[in-house]
Design an enzyme around this catalytic site. Structure first.
Site, short mmCIF file in Angstrom:
data_model
loop_
_atom_site.label_atom_id
_atom_site.label_comp_id
_atom_site.label_asym_id
_atom_site.label_seq_id
_atom_site.Cartn_x
_atom_site.Cartn_y
_atom_site.Cartn_z
N HIS A 160 12.44 5.48 13.20
CA HIS A 160 12.24 5.68 11.76
C HIS A 160 12.96 6.95 11.32
CE1 HIS A 160 10.04 6.26 7.97
NE2 HIS A 160 9.56 5.03 8.10
N GLU A 181 -0.18 -9.01 -1.39
CA GLU A 181 -0.82 -8.48 -0.18
C GLU A 181 -2.02 -7.58 -0.55
OE1 GLU A 181 0.60 -5.49 2.91
OE2 GLU A 181 1.46 -7.32 3.73
N ASP A 238 0.81 -1.22 0.00
CA ASP A 238 0.00 0.00 0.00
C ASP A 238 0.84 1.27 0.00
OD1 ASP A 238 1.13 -0.02 2.50
OD2 ASP A 238 -0.71 -0.60 3.55
N GLU A 246 -2.26 5.12 3.13
CA GLU A 246 -2.14 3.72 2.67
C GLU A 246 -3.49 3.10 2.32
OE1 GLU A 246 -0.58 4.95 5.33
OE2 GLU A 246 1.56 4.77 4.83
N HIS A 293 5.61 5.20 13.31
CA HIS A 293 5.95 6.09 12.19
C HIS A 293 4.75 6.55 11.36
CE1 HIS A 293 5.47 2.26 10.07
NE2 HIS A 293 5.25 2.98 8.99
N ARG A 316 1.85 8.41 9.49
CA ARG A 316 1.63 9.83 9.23
C ARG A 316 0.42 10.37 9.99
NH1 ARG A 316 4.33 12.27 4.86
NH2 ARG A 316 5.93 10.87 4.09
#
Ligand code: UD1
Ligand code: UDP
Length: 372
Positions: free
Chosen positions: A237, A116, A94, A130, A204, A206
Site C-alpha cells: 500500500h 454496502e 466506510d 471505518e 494497511h 491504521r
C-alpha cells in the site's frame, strides 16, 4: 433520474464501477465526482475500469489524516452538488470520502443512497476510523443497500425502517466476475514467471500501524524462511507508514517480492494463483470465497463474519505466533484438501442491477425523504 456518485479510494472504484456501468446502460444520468483521497491507487483503478471523472477534488496530501481529508471534502463538494442537482448522491462503504460526502449531501438536502450498508464490528475503534464512518454514513442515508442478510438485520436493529433497506449482494462480486473474463499481463517481470507455491499478502489498516504491522511482517519472514517452496508476493500500500515498516522488515528477504499496488486484473489473477492469502483488507475477505482461495484475516475482529462462516476466511489477529501457526496448518494441507463448499455469501454478481432497479423505482421515496 440523475445520480451523483462520490468516491475516492481503490476499493470504492472497484465496488462502484459495476453500479455506474449498470446505471449508464439503463439510461440513468451519472455524474462522477472523485475526491482524490487516493491519488495513485484511485487513478490506477479508474484506468482499469475505464471511468473518466466529471469532477476531481484532488484532496490527497502525503501522510494525510482522515480529518484533513474530511475537511477538504466538506469545503469543496457543496458546489459540485449545487451544480449537478442530483436526485441521489450515491456513496459506498466506510471511507472518509463516503462519510464526508453524505454529510455535505445532507446539508444540501440531497437524498443519500448507501452501497454496502450495515456492516458492523460493534467496536468503535476497529477498524479505525471505518466503523464510525459507516455508522455515520448510515445515519445520513435515505436508502441502504445491504450486501448480506446480516447487514440488513444490523440496520433494522438500529431502527432503520425495513422499506428503506434493500438486500442486494455485494457489488464486489459483480466487479470480480467481469475482471475474471479479462486476460492479464503482469507489468512487473518478477510476477510473470512465478514458480511454486504463492503466499499473497496485503496489510494497511491504521489500527495496525506500529507493533501489529511489525508482527505481521515478522510472521511473513518466518513463513518464507521455514517453507523453501514458497514465494511471498506483497503489493505494498502507498501509505508511507505502511511502506516504511514493510520495506524495513521484508526488503531483501529470499523469495519475497515487494511490489507497488497492482492493477485489479493482476491482483485478482494472483489471488486465484495463490495457495493462501494473508490480509487485513475488507474487500479481499469478500473476494476469497468468490475466487476460491483461503484468507487468514490479520485483524482482531471482522465486520464480514460471513466470510469466516463460509470457511474461506479465518480470523487470526496480528500476533506473529498466531499467524505463523495458522498459516503452517493451511500450508501443510494438500492443495484443495478440505476446502469449503457452499454458496458465496456475498452474492451472485447481480447486485448492481438490483441497486439500479431500486434507484429507478425511487422518485416517490426521494420526495418523502427530503421533505420536498
Ligand atoms: C483508506 C480508507 C480505508 C481503505 C483504504 C483502502 C479511510 C479512513 N480509510 O485508508 O477504509 O481500506 O483507503 O486502501 O477512508 N497514498 C498515496 N497514494 C495513493 C493512496 C495513498 O500516496 O494512491 C498515501 C498518501 O501519503 C496518503 C496515505 O497514503 O496520505 C494515506 O491514505 P488514506 O486514504 O488517508 O488512508 P488509507 O489508510 O489508504
Ligand atoms: N487490490 C488491488 N491491487 C492490489 C491490492 C488490492 O486491486 O495491489 C484490490 C483487492 O482485490 C480488493 C481491493 O483492492 O478488491 C481492496 O482494497 P484495500 O485492501 O485497499 O481496501 P479495503 O477493502 O480494505 O477497504
Amino acid at each position: 433520474m440523475r445520480i451523483l456518485t462520490v468516491f475516492g479510494t481503490r476499493p470504492e472504484v472497484i465496488k462502484l464501477a459495476p453500479v455506474i456501468q449498470a446505471a449508464n446502460e439503463r439510461g440513468l444520468e451519472v455524474n462522477v465526482c472523485v475526491s482524490g483521497q487516493h491519488r495513485d491507487m484511485l487513478d490506477q483503478m479508474l484506468a482499469d475500469f475505464g471511468i473518466t471523472p466529471d469532477y476531481d477534488l484532488d484532496v490527497m496530501q502525503e501522510n494525510q489524516s482522515p480529518l484533513e481529508v474530511a475537511a477538504r471534502i466538506l469545503e469543496q463538494l457543496a458546489p459540485v452538488i449545487a451544480t449537478t442537482r442530483p436526485d441521489w448522491l450515491l456513496v459506498q462503504g466506510d471511507t472518509t470520502t463516503a462519510f464526508a460526502a453524505a454529510w455535505v449531501s445532507f446539508h444540501q438536502r440531497t437524498a443519500v443512497a448507501h452501497v454496502e450498508a450495515g456492516l458492523r464490528t460493534q467496536d468503535k475503534f476497529r477498524p479505525f476510523p471505518e466503523e464510525m464512518n459507516r455508522r455515520l454514513t448510515g445515519v445520513l442515508s435515505d436508502i441502504h443497500f445491504a450486501p448480506t442478510e446480516r447487514a440488513r438485520e444490523n440496520l433494522l436493529k438500529e431502527g432503520v425502517p425495513a422499506e428503506r433497506v434493500f438486500l442486494t449482494g455485494n457489488t464486489v462480486v459483480d466487479a470480480l466476475l467481469s475482471i475474471l473474463r479479462r486476460a492479464v499481463v503482469f507489468s512487473d517481470s518478477r510476477l510473470a514467471g512465478l514458480a511454486g507455491r504463492v503466499l499473497l499478502v496485503t496489510a494497511h489498516r491504521r489500527e495496525s500501524f506500529g507493533p501489529p504491522l511489525q508482527e505481521i511482517c515478522r510472521a511473513v519472514r518466518e513463513l518464507v524462511q521455514t517453507h523453501p517452496d514458497i514465494t511471498v508476493v506483497f503489493p505494498v500500500h502507498l501509505n508511507p507508514s505502511v511502506r516504511k515498516t514493510v520495506f524495513d522488515l521484508l526488503d531483501g528477504q529470499p523469495r519475497t517480492v515487494l511490489t507497488d499496488p497492482l492493477s485489479y486484473p493482476e491482483f485478482v489473477h494472483l489471488m486465484k494463483r495463490a495457495e493462501l492469502i494473508l490480509s487485513d483488507s475488507g474487500g479481499v475477505q469478500e473476494e476469497a470465497p468468490s475466487i476460491g482461495t483461503p484468507v487468514l484475516v490479520l485483524r482482531e475482529v471482522t465486520e464480514r463474519p460471513e466470510a469466516v462462516e463460509s470457511g474461506w476466511a479465518q480470523l487470526v489477529g496480528t500476533s506473529r505466533e498466531a499467524i505463523v501457526t495458522s498459516a503452517r496448518q493451511w500450508l501443510a494441507r494438500r492443495r484443495g484438501d478440505g476446502l469449503p463448499v457452499g454458496p458465496n455469501p456475498f452474492g451472485d454478481g447481480r447486485a448492481s442491477q438490483r441497486i439500479v432497479d431500486v434507484l429507478l423505482a425511487s422518485s416517490r421515496e426521494r420526495a418523502w425523504t427530503i421533505g420536498r
